[in-house]
Design an enzyme around this catalytic site. Structure first.
Site, PDB file in Angstrom:
ATOM      1  N   ASP A 226       1.140  -1.240   0.146  1.00 18.40           N
ATOM      2  CA  ASP A 226       0.079   0.124   0.068  1.00 18.40           C
ATOM      3  C   ASP A 226       0.687   1.226  -0.033  1.00 18.40           C
ATOM      4  O   ASP A 226       1.624   0.946   0.526  1.00 18.40           O
ATOM      5  CB  ASP A 226      -0.577  -0.100   1.416  1.00 18.40           C
TER       6      ASP A 226
ATOM      7  N   SER B 244      -7.293   3.577  -1.292  1.00 22.67           N
ATOM      8  CA  SER B 244      -6.729   3.253  -1.305  1.00 22.67           C
ATOM      9  C   SER B 244      -8.468   2.559  -2.297  1.00 22.67           C
ATOM     10  O   SER B 244      -8.144   1.481  -2.589  1.00 22.67           O
ATOM     11  CB  SER B 244      -6.507   2.766  -0.257  1.00 22.67           C
TER      12      SER B 244
ATOM     13  N   ASP C 243      -9.723  -3.137   6.383  1.00 21.73           N
ATOM     14  CA  ASP C 243      -9.918  -1.513   5.482  1.00 21.73           C
ATOM     15  C   ASP C 243      -9.847  -1.783   4.177  1.00 21.73           C
ATOM     16  O   ASP C 243     -10.262  -2.632   3.096  1.00 21.73           O
ATOM     17  CB  ASP C 243      -7.936  -1.304   5.773  1.00 21.73           C
TER      18      ASP C 243
ATOM     19  N   SER D 170      -8.154  -1.071   1.188  1.00 22.31           N
ATOM     20  CA  SER D 170      -8.016  -2.467  -0.016  1.00 22.31           C
ATOM     21  C   SER D 170      -8.624  -3.743   0.304  1.00 22.31           C
ATOM     22  O   SER D 170      -8.583  -4.086  -0.869  1.00 22.31           O
ATOM     23  CB  SER D 170      -6.525  -2.257   0.007  1.00 22.31           C
TER      24      SER D 170
ATOM     25  N   GLU E  13      -1.544  -7.724   1.865  1.00 22.78           N
ATOM     26  CA  GLU E  13      -0.828  -6.416   1.855  1.00 22.78           C
ATOM     27  C   GLU E  13       0.113  -5.853   3.139  1.00 22.78           C
ATOM     28  O   GLU E  13      -0.495  -6.899   4.404  1.00 22.78           O
ATOM     29  CB  GLU E  13      -2.326  -5.552   2.455  1.00 22.78           C
TER      30      GLU E  13
ATOM     31  N   ASP F 288       2.162   2.507   3.125  1.00 20.04           N
ATOM     32  CA  ASP F 288       2.005   3.008   3.078  1.00 20.04           C
ATOM     33  C   ASP F 288       1.829   4.568   4.356  1.00 20.04           C
ATOM     34  O   ASP F 288       1.893   5.738   4.172  1.00 20.04           O
ATOM     35  CB  ASP F 288       0.698   3.204   2.676  1.00 20.04           C
TER      36      ASP F 288
ATOM     37  N   HIS G 182       2.635   7.981   4.916  1.00 19.46           N
ATOM     38  CA  HIS G 182       2.028   9.190   5.086  1.00 19.46           C
ATOM     39  C   HIS G 182       2.649  10.444   6.801  1.00 19.46           C
ATOM     40  O   HIS G 182       2.615  11.337   6.732  1.00 19.46           O
ATOM     41  CB  HIS G 182       0.404   9.321   5.846  1.00 19.46           C
TER      42      HIS G 182
ATOM     43  N   ASP H 220      -1.314   0.503  -4.513  1.00 19.79           N
ATOM     44  CA  ASP H 220      -2.061   1.095  -5.281  1.00 19.79           C
ATOM     45  C   ASP H 220      -2.427   2.399  -5.675  1.00 19.79           C
ATOM     46  O   ASP H 220      -3.205   2.663  -6.181  1.00 19.79           O
ATOM     47  CB  ASP H 220      -3.428   1.063  -4.201  1.00 19.79           C
ATOM     48  N   HIS H 221      -1.234   2.651  -5.171  1.00 23.03           N
ATOM     49  CA  HIS H 221      -1.060   4.637  -5.329  1.00 23.03           C
ATOM     50  C   HIS H 221      -0.079   4.744  -4.316  1.00 23.03           C
ATOM     51  O   HIS H 221       0.756   3.573  -3.764  1.00 23.03           O
ATOM     52  CB  HIS H 221      -2.170   5.437  -4.367  1.00 23.03           C
TER      53      HIS H 221
END
Length: 421
Positions: free
Chosen positions: A50, A96, A147, A149, A291, A296, A300, A338-339
Site C-alpha cells: 500500500d 486506497s 480496511d 484494500s 497487503e 503507506d 504519510h 495502489d498509489h
C-alpha cells in the site's frame, strides 16, 4: 534518523528503470503454457504494498540488497506500470478504496467507495466471483482486515469507514476462508474489549466499536476458528480461519521517534504462509490477497526508517511466494502498489537544499547494504500523489501485465486467470 533540510522535489516515473522494475528477459510463456494444462483450476496471489511507488522500491533495494542487488519483487519477470486516476468529482489523485475497487471490479469510482460505482450502485467484486467458481479465498493484511484494500475484494459499501458492515459482509456474503490481520475493534461492540484492551497506553484512542454486534461470536457460529496470537495461529487447524492480532493496524504509525513502532506479531510472512497452506488445499484453485499497510502509513508520516522495515517484511514475504509459484505454474503472482504515498524520491547525501521553502522533508542518511555508500529520502508531501505504480508478476498469465495501462486492466488479467475467460 533525522530530518535535515527542506526541499521541494518531484519523484518522476523516470525513476522506474533505476528501481530495477523492468528487469528480466525471462521466458514468460513457459509459465503460461504450463498453466494451460491445469484447465480452470488456476489461482491468483495478489500482493499490495500500500502506497508503494518506484521510489519506495528503489530505496528498499539499496538499503536491503546493495548497489547492484535486486529485491525479490523486482525479480518477477513481467513488469508494467498502472495509472491510478479515480473517477472522482473533485480530484485526480486516488485513495486506497477507489484504487482497490478498480482492481477488484474493473470499474473506476470515487475516493472512499468500496466496490460501488460513482452512482453508488454495488459492483461485482473478484472475491465473490472466485468463491462462486468454487475456489478458496483469503485475505492477509497488517492493516485492519476491514480496511479499504482488502474490503474492495470482499464487500461493497458506499464509504470505506463502514468497517463493521464490511466485516458482516465477509461473514454473510463473500465468506472468505481465511481472514488474517488487525482491526479487532470493529468486530466487538463498545464495552467488550475482546482480546486486546481498550484505550491502550500506546494509543488511547483505540477501543471496541462494532456497529453490528459481536462479530467474532458470529464468525465462530459460522465455523471460523478464531485466533489472536502468533502461537494460536501456528496451531490453527485447516479450515475457515479468522485471526485478529491488534486493535487497529498491527503497528504504530507516527513520525520517527514519536512512538512509532513496526513489529507485527505474527509477521506478514507468517500470516501469509498460514493462509496459503489453507487455501491451496482447494483443488479448484484459490484467490489470496496479501497487503503490507505499513509502507503507506509510515510514508504519510514521512518516516523513512519504519517505511523501510515494512518494505523489508513485504519483500521477504514475496520471496516465499516466488518459491511457491515456481512450483505451481498454474498460479499468478502479482506485486504492485495502489498509489504512491509521500511524493518520495531517492537522493545522494550531502546535497544542498534546492528550495528552502519548508514544504518537503529530507530524511536520512540511510545505508546502502554491503557498501560505504549512503542515500537520503526526500518526501514532498504527507499525502498521495498521482504517479503510476510499478507492477511485477510471475506465473500463469503474467505476460498480460507487461506494458502501461490503467489499474482496471489488472482486474481483467486477474479475472481471466481465475475464471478462464
Amino acid at each position: 534518523m533525522k530530518t535535515r533540510s527542506r526541499r521541494l522535489l518531484v519523484a518522476g516515473i523516470a525513476g522506474a528503470t533505476a528501481a530495477g522494475v523492468a528487469l528480466a528477459a525471462a521466458p514468460l510463456a513457459t509459465a503460461d503454457e504450463a498453466g494451460r494444462h491445469h484447465g480452470n483450476h488456476r489461482s491468483v496471489i495478489f500482493v499490495n504494498g500500500d502506497g508503494m511507488s518506484a521510489a519506495h522500491r528503489e530505496a528498499a533495494r539499496l538499503n536491503l540488497k546493495g548497489r547492484f542487488g535486486q529485491l525479490e519483487m523486482n525479480k518477477l519477470p513481467a513488469a508494467g506500470f498502472e495509472a491510478t486516476t479515480p473517477d472522482d468529482p473533485s480530484t485526480v489523485i486516488t485513495d486506497s478504496a477507489a484504487a482497490a475497487t478498480a482492481w477488484a471490479t474493473g470499474k473506476k469510482t470515487y475516493n472512499g467507495a468500496i466496490s460501488v460505482d460513482p452512482s453508488g450502485k454495488a459492483l461485482t467484486y473478484l472475491g465473490a466471483e472466485a468463491k462462486k467458481a468454487g475456489k478458496a479465498t483469503g485475505l492477509v493484511t497488517t492493516a485492519q482486515v476491514t480496511d479499504a484494500s482488502p474490503a474492495a475484494f470482499f464487500s461493497s459499501t458506499a464509504q470505506r469507514s463502514q468497517q463493521s458492515e464490511i466485516a458482516r459482509q465477509y461473514l454473510e456474503v463473500s465468506k472468505p476462508d481465511v481472514i488474517l490481520g488487525g482491526g479487532e475493534d470493529w468486530w466487538y461492540p463498545a464495552g467488550n474489549p475482546g482480546e486486546f484492551q481498550d484505550n491502550p497506553a500506546k494509543d488511547p484512542t483505540e477501543q471496541s466499536k462494532s456497529t453490528a454486534g459481536d462479530l467474532v461470536a458470529k464468525a465462530k457460529s459460522k465455523g471460523y476458528q478464531y485466533v489472536s496470537s502468533p502461537e494460536q495461529l501456528a496451531k490453527a487447524k485447516s479450515g475457515k480461519l479468522l485471526g485478529l492480532f491488534s486493535n487497529e493496524e498491527m503497528f504504530e504509525q507516527r513520525p520517527e521517534g514519536e512512538g512509532d513502532l513496526y513489529a507485527p506479531k505474527p509477521t506478514l510472512q507468517a500470516m501469509t504462509e498460514k493462509a496459503l497452506s489453507t487455501v491451496s488445499k482447494n483443488k479448484k484453485g484459490f484467490f489470496l490477497f496479501v497487503e503490507e499497510e505499513g509502507v503507506d502509513e509510515f510514508s504519510h508520516e514521512n518516516n523513512g526508517e519504519k517505511m523501510l522495515k515494512a518494505m523489508a517484511a513485504l519483500d521477504q514475504t514475496v520471496g516465499m511466494l516466488r518459491k511457491y509459484v515456481a512450483k505451481h505454474p498454474d498460479t499468478l503472482l502479482v506485486v504492485t502498489g495502489d498509489h504512491d504515498c509521500g511524493g518520495l524520491t531517492v537522493e545522494d547525501t550531502g546535497t544542498t537544499d534546492e528550495s528552502g521553502d519548508g514544504i518537503s522533508a529530507e530524511d536520512g542518511p540511510f545505508t546502502v547494504a554491503g557498501s560505504k555508500y549512503t542515500f537520503d529520502l526526500d518526501w514532498t508531501t504527507s499525502g498521495h500523489t498521482g504517479v503510476p505504480t510499478p507492477v511485477t508478476a510471475a506465473g500463469y498469465g503474467a505476460s498480460g501485465l507487461v506494458g502501461s495501462y490503467q489499474n482496471t486492466h489488472v482486474h481483467t488479467v486477474l479475472r481471466n486467470v481465475l475464471l478462464g475467460r
